[in-house]
Motif scaffolding. Sequence first.
Motif, short mmCIF file in Angstrom:
data_model
loop_
_atom_site.label_atom_id
_atom_site.label_comp_id
_atom_site.label_asym_id
_atom_site.label_seq_id
_atom_site.Cartn_x
_atom_site.Cartn_y
_atom_site.Cartn_z
N PHE A 5 49.39 40.55 46.50
CA PHE A 5 48.31 40.36 45.54
C PHE A 5 47.55 39.07 45.82
N VAL A 6 48.30 37.98 45.96
CA VAL A 6 47.68 36.67 46.14
C VAL A 6 46.87 36.63 47.44
N THR A 7 47.40 37.22 48.50
CA THR A 7 46.68 37.22 49.78
C THR A 7 45.35 37.95 49.67
N VAL A 8 45.36 39.12 49.04
CA VAL A 8 44.12 39.89 48.88
C VAL A 8 43.12 39.13 48.02
N GLY A 28 31.30 41.86 35.19
CA GLY A 28 31.99 41.99 33.92
C GLY A 28 33.40 42.54 34.03
N ARG A 29 33.86 42.79 35.27
CA ARG A 29 35.22 43.32 35.43
C ARG A 29 36.29 42.34 35.01
N LEU A 30 35.99 41.06 35.02
CA LEU A 30 36.97 40.04 34.67
C LEU A 30 36.84 39.59 33.22
N PHE A 88 57.18 36.86 33.99
CA PHE A 88 56.82 37.19 35.36
C PHE A 88 56.31 38.63 35.47
N PHE A 89 56.88 39.51 34.66
CA PHE A 89 56.41 40.90 34.64
C PHE A 89 54.97 40.97 34.15
N LEU A 90 54.66 40.21 33.10
CA LEU A 90 53.29 40.19 32.57
C LEU A 90 52.31 39.59 33.59
N ILE A 91 52.75 38.54 34.27
CA ILE A 91 51.90 37.93 35.29
C ILE A 91 51.61 38.91 36.42
N LEU A 92 52.63 39.67 36.81
CA LEU A 92 52.45 40.66 37.87
C LEU A 92 51.45 41.73 37.45
N CYS A 93 51.54 42.20 36.20
CA CYS A 93 50.58 43.18 35.69
C CYS A 93 49.17 42.60 35.66
N TRP A 94 49.06 41.33 35.26
CA TRP A 94 47.75 40.69 35.21
C TRP A 94 47.17 40.55 36.61
N LEU A 95 48.00 40.20 37.58
CA LEU A 95 47.52 40.07 38.96
C LEU A 95 46.97 41.40 39.48
N ALA A 96 47.65 42.49 39.15
CA ALA A 96 47.20 43.80 39.60
C ALA A 96 45.83 44.12 39.02
N ALA A 97 45.64 43.83 37.73
CA ALA A 97 44.34 44.08 37.10
C ALA A 97 43.26 43.15 37.66
N PHE A 98 43.63 41.88 37.86
CA PHE A 98 42.69 40.89 38.37
C PHE A 98 42.22 41.26 39.77
N VAL A 102 38.33 41.42 41.53
CA VAL A 102 38.03 40.64 42.74
C VAL A 102 37.51 41.54 43.85
N LEU A 103 38.13 42.71 44.03
CA LEU A 103 37.67 43.63 45.08
C LEU A 103 36.29 44.17 44.78
N PHE A 104 35.98 44.40 43.50
CA PHE A 104 34.62 44.83 43.17
C PHE A 104 33.61 43.76 43.56
N ALA A 105 33.95 42.49 43.25
CA ALA A 105 33.05 41.39 43.61
C ALA A 105 32.91 41.29 45.13
N TYR A 106 33.99 41.51 45.86
CA TYR A 106 33.96 41.43 47.32
C TYR A 106 32.98 42.45 47.90
N TYR A 107 33.07 43.69 47.45
CA TYR A 107 32.17 44.72 47.99
C TYR A 107 30.77 44.61 47.40
N ASN A 108 30.65 44.01 46.23
CA ASN A 108 29.32 43.72 45.68
C ASN A 108 28.60 42.72 46.57
N SER A 109 29.35 41.72 47.07
CA SER A 109 28.74 40.73 47.96
C SER A 109 28.32 41.35 49.30
#
Length: 399
Positions: A5-8, A28-30, A88-98, A102-109
């Motif tokens: 997750f962090v690498t991506v 607005g995805r974030l 840590f479980f909640l953080i992992l879920c948040w990372l997946a959503a986040f 981030v990927l939407f912003a990447y392809y938007n750019s």
Amino acid sequence: MVAGFVTVVIKATNDAGGWPAMVDLSGGRLDYAKFSLDPSARLTFWNMTFGSITMMLCASFMQPGMQRIYSVPNTREARKMLLFASPFFLILCWLAAFEGGVLFAYYNSKGCDIYAGGVIENVNEIVPFAVMDMFNKHPGIPGLFVASLSCAALSTLSSFVSSLSAIVYEDIIKVHKPNIGDKTAAKLSRVLTLAFGAVSLGATFLISVLPGTVVSLFSSLTACLDGPTCAIFILAAGWKRATTKGILVGTFCGITLAFLINLGKLFGDLPPNPTLPAGPTHNCDLYFTSNQTTLEYSNFETTRSPVVNATTTVVVESELTVVEQIYNISYMLISLVGFTVTMIVGIIVSLLTKPPEKVDERCIFSFRKHIVEELFGKDATAPSDLTDEEMKFLNGPTQ
């Protein structure tokens, strides 16, 4: 998984032009501050906060969670394990959503929304495609990412499959045939594990053809059990008047309603949920005309039109019947609906049936004992008013 997750996220943010640019391009995805009270809204602050409570609690109540709880020596260690793991479980879920924003912003750019532009056909392909795209010049990184996801999926799947086989053997087969030998029991467990594994494999092919994201499909289907399971534990441990008939009838009603809502959402002729605006697609021809052979993505079809006009999903206003309005609620609320129905029906039926003649007080939740004494300083096993049997129960199994 965390490393993946962090690498991506770091790579996509850097390529998009940094953190400020990524936030600006996220469309607005974030933005999690969506306080709409419309139950049909797909994701809001309210349904993500309150709608997910029963889904989170069920991770401890279900058999795979119980396996982990009983793997520690006593109740105190089990509590520490849960309190330590939950953040840590909640953080992992948040990372997946986040990661999605981030990927939407990447392809938007890059000027190409790969899903709206037709580069990929299934929304579940976004992450693996993005990994292949971003790290195509870094051999081994995409493989490591896919391996991390596979390991995580297989570890969860193995827990559920072994749990199912254990439940069937202990609660069904062994009850009717208590004199089964150890060797026969081991063989039966292996056969049951193989059978449930085959069912799970078949389910993956079914899910692959159903509309929607894997997360929404998984959450919707497991919601049939999440809510009622939580209601069983809370009603049984929180109310002495609860009866077996009440809990069974309530559970049946909760599971049935949640299952019917799922069927209605999947196969009913309902308007699509409103979505956020898609990204630009003017630069998507890059993925169809350039010789990026290193991507080697199986869904590339050069004959497909490179650009698809993508705009905000327009929902045609129409009068929905009461049943259709129930079918149209957010998938985040299905578990809560099952929980609420099970609790209400369970309470009503329990009041209409004969109360239990004897109640084991050790199995009933006590605010004083379980919250005030155990969590805020007092030693619940020390007071002299506890019997030896109660102290043994509080300390938990020794092996």
